[in-house]
Design a protein around this motif. Structure first.
Motif, PDB file in Angstrom:
ATOM      1  N   SER A 192       0.697  -0.995   0.111  1.00  0.00           N
ATOM      2  CA  SER A 192       0.211  -0.138  -0.120  1.00  0.00           C
ATOM      3  C   SER A 192       0.847   1.194   0.025  1.00  0.00           C
ATOM      4  CB  SER A 192      -0.987   0.004   1.210  1.00  0.00           C
ATOM      5  OG  SER A 192       0.041   0.067   2.305  1.00  0.00           O
ATOM      6  N   THR A 193       0.418   2.243  -0.372  1.00  0.00           N
ATOM      7  CA  THR A 193       0.869   3.678  -0.607  1.00  0.00           C
ATOM      8  C   THR A 193      -0.097   4.705  -0.232  1.00  0.00           C
ATOM      9  OG1 THR A 193       0.449   4.177  -2.747  1.00  0.00           O
ATOM     10  CG2 THR A 193       2.643   3.188  -2.318  1.00  0.00           C
ATOM     11  N   MET A 212      -3.095  13.799  -6.195  1.00  0.00           N
ATOM     12  CA  MET A 212      -2.574  12.670  -6.799  1.00  0.00           C
ATOM     13  C   MET A 212      -3.911  11.871  -6.759  1.00  0.00           C
ATOM     14  SD  MET A 212       0.003  10.919  -7.428  1.00  0.00           S
ATOM     15  CE  MET A 212       0.368   9.384  -7.933  1.00  0.00           C
ATOM     16  N   PRO A 213      -3.860  11.285  -8.131  1.00  0.00           N
ATOM     17  CA  PRO A 213      -4.884  10.347  -8.682  1.00  0.00           C
ATOM     18  C   PRO A 213      -4.654   9.160  -7.851  1.00  0.00           C
ATOM     19  CG  PRO A 213      -3.881  11.282 -10.714  1.00  0.00           C
ATOM     20  CD  PRO A 213      -3.056  11.655  -9.542  1.00  0.00           C
ATOM     21  N   GLY A 214      -5.956   8.466  -7.597  1.00  0.00           N
ATOM     22  CA  GLY A 214      -6.118   7.103  -6.837  1.00  0.00           C
ATOM     23  C   GLY A 214      -5.864   5.869  -7.623  1.00  0.00           C
ATOM     24  N   GLY A 215      -5.758   4.821  -6.947  1.00  0.00           N
ATOM     25  CA  GLY A 215      -5.484   3.604  -7.730  1.00  0.00           C
ATOM     26  C   GLY A 215      -4.244   3.474  -8.342  1.00  0.00           C
ATOM     27  N   GLY A 216      -4.087   2.936  -9.439  1.00  0.00           N
ATOM     28  CA  GLY A 216      -2.870   2.767 -10.101  1.00  0.00           C
ATOM     29  C   GLY A 216      -2.593   3.859 -11.241  1.00  0.00           C
ATOM     30  N   ASN A 217      -3.316   4.996 -11.071  1.00  0.00           N
ATOM     31  CA  ASN A 217      -3.174   6.241 -12.069  1.00  0.00           C
ATOM     32  C   ASN A 217      -2.127   7.131 -11.489  1.00  0.00           C
ATOM     33  OD1 ASN A 217      -5.498   5.533 -13.619  1.00  0.00           O
ATOM     34  ND2 ASN A 217      -7.027   6.529 -11.936  1.00  0.00           N
ATOM     35  N   VAL A 245       6.529  12.228 -13.890  1.00  0.00           N
ATOM     36  CA  VAL A 245       5.474  11.402 -13.584  1.00  0.00           C
ATOM     37  C   VAL A 245       5.589  10.704 -12.169  1.00  0.00           C
ATOM     38  CG1 VAL A 245       4.231   9.379 -14.516  1.00  0.00           C
ATOM     39  CG2 VAL A 245       5.486  10.797 -16.090  1.00  0.00           C
ATOM     40  N   VAL A 246       4.410  11.036 -11.393  1.00  0.00           N
ATOM     41  CA  VAL A 246       4.631  10.591 -10.153  1.00  0.00           C
ATOM     42  C   VAL A 246       3.523   9.283 -10.075  1.00  0.00           C
ATOM     43  CG1 VAL A 246       3.981  10.891  -7.794  1.00  0.00           C
ATOM     44  CG2 VAL A 246       4.864  12.898  -9.217  1.00  0.00           C
ATOM     45  N   SER A 247       3.983   8.249  -9.816  1.00  0.00           N
ATOM     46  CA  SER A 247       3.265   6.879  -9.743  1.00  0.00           C
ATOM     47  C   SER A 247       3.482   6.151  -8.555  1.00  0.00           C
ATOM     48  CB  SER A 247       3.357   6.283 -11.170  1.00  0.00           C
ATOM     49  OG  SER A 247       4.859   5.777 -11.312  1.00  0.00           O
ATOM     50  N   ARG A 248       2.737   5.035  -8.534  1.00  0.00           N
ATOM     51  CA  ARG A 248       2.943   4.076  -7.389  1.00  0.00           C
ATOM     52  C   ARG A 248       3.937   2.852  -7.876  1.00  0.00           C
ATOM     53  NH1 ARG A 248      -1.941   6.429  -7.071  1.00  0.00           N
ATOM     54  NH2 ARG A 248      -2.440   7.399  -4.926  1.00  0.00           N
ATOM     55  N   VAL A 249       4.799   2.181  -7.261  1.00  0.00           N
ATOM     56  CA  VAL A 249       5.367   1.037  -7.663  1.00  0.00           C
ATOM     57  C   VAL A 249       4.399  -0.215  -7.716  1.00  0.00           C
ATOM     58  CG1 VAL A 249       6.929  -0.620  -6.974  1.00  0.00           C
ATOM     59  CG2 VAL A 249       7.319   1.545  -6.682  1.00  0.00           C
TER      60      VAL A 249
END
Length: 379
Positions: A192-193, A212-217, A245-249
């Protein structure tokens, strides 16, 4: 918010590098009783190579867009012990880079703040964001369930902006950022992040909150007034811009990690990922090259075998009894992993603090293709 999506128009040529000289140094020996590790003496040990394990890292950087020929600067990585206990990052790590060796490797322009600052005037954060210590820990529970987490405030600065105060050079802030992983059973693993607030210095050059967009966006930010991590000959700060680009691993391979950081039959991962493309232009606004930089903040993972069953709390489990784990519970900063260079490259561990062997803007000789040859906190 002063941000917009999309990439800057114009031709792009990704800079490729070749390290032409590296001095060979012995591998640094690391004690199995690394600082910050706490284990339960006499507890049964899990298997070092296939057993449950977790890792946590505060910040790591990949320099260059080609993993096979780029480089990486990796801070101290915590590994869960082989017996129930935890490994925690010491509070002396407050920034990347933390010394001249890391600064030369990183390039000399960027700084990632991630711990307490000494005085309010030295704050790299917007008003109202408090100074705090980070919490970075890799744990093996008494049930042999591995988990890991990383939590702090992050600020990314480009010190070539020439601001009067540290916050004037801040481009991006992840306030209250937390990543966590837990591997309770083969069918019950999670990563989780979370984030309290995201701040971006947008095209209007003001540091403002952004959603910050939710989910995997992902969040795509274009034309930020931000240069490369190191000097690009001929580049002008007035015309050079960066897209972020800011994203989640979402995959284990997205982590920037050392050789010793392994996966397993079942693996969960987490982290915040910044992909920066710097479009270097000269004074006449002629494009020179693109420079790729990837930063992973709060990288963490946990892994278990496919037949893993947690021990009952207080149970004896299986495996050899050890007084201390037989592997380090902290991998020192700067250890060059296989993911950072191919096996036929010169891959040299340089000890705590420095990782050589990649896109080094100041300390090593590098060769760009034609037309591509191209302070800190008051220490």
């Amino acid at each position: 918010m002063g941000t917009r999506t999309g990439a800057a128009a114009g031709p792009k040529t990704v800079a490729k590098v070749l390290v032409t000289a590296l001095a060979t140094v012995p591998v640094l020996a690391v004690s199995a009783t690394a600082a910050g590790a706490q284990t339960a003496p006499g507890a049964p040990a899990v298997d070092e190579k296939t057993g449950p394990v977790s890792f946590a890292n505060i910040a790591s950087v990949r320099l260059g867009g080609d993993p096979q020929h780029g480089g990486a600067l990796i801070t101290e990585t915590q590994r869960s012990p082989l017996t129930p206990g935890q490994s925690r990052l010491g509070t002396d790590r407050v920034a990347v880079p933390k010394d001249d060796s890391e600064r030369k490797t990183f390039g000399g322009n960027y700084e990632i703040d991630l711990g307490k600052y000494a005085r309010p005037a030295e704050s790299p954060y917007p008003a109202g964001v408090a100074s705090r210590d980070h919490q970075v820990v890799a744990t093996l529970e008494g049930t042999n369930v591995p988990s890991a987490s990383a939590e702090t405030n992050y600020a990314l600065r480009d010190n070539t902006r020439g601001g009067a105060k540290p916050v004037d050079n801040t481009v991006l802030v992840l306030e209250g950022a937390r990543t966590a992983v837990d591997c309770a059973a083969p069918g019950k693993v999670s990563g989780s992040t979370s984030l309290a607030r995201l701040w971006v210095r947008g095209e209007d050059d003001q540091l403002r909150q952004a959603a910050m967009p939710g989910g995997g966006n992902s969040l795509r930010l274009a034309n930020l007034r931000m240069g490369a991590p190191g000097e690009v000959p001929g580049a002008s700060a007035k015309t050079t811009r960066s897209d972020v680009v800011v994203s989640r691993v979402t995959a284990f391979d997205q982590l920037v990690k050392q050789d010793g950081w392994r996966s397993g039959d079942v693996t969960a991962q987490a982290g915040w990922r910044l992909q920066i493309t710097t479009h270097a232009h000269d004074d006449n606004d002629t494009q020179l090259q693109d420079v790729q930089t990837t930063i992973v903040l709060g990288g963490a993972s946990c892994s278990i075998p496919k037949n893993f069953t947690p021990n009952a709390a207080g149970g004896t489990g299986t495996g050899a009894t050890t007084q201390q784990p037989s592997v380090p519970t902290e991998v020192p900063a700067g250890y060059l992993g296989a993911a950072a260079a191919p096996s036929d490259d010169l891959r040299v561990p340089l000890g705590v603090g420095l990782l050589g062997g990649g896109l080094v803007f100041g300390s090593l000789a590098i060769v760009f293709g034609r037309r591509r040859s191209a302070r800190s906190r008051g220490e």
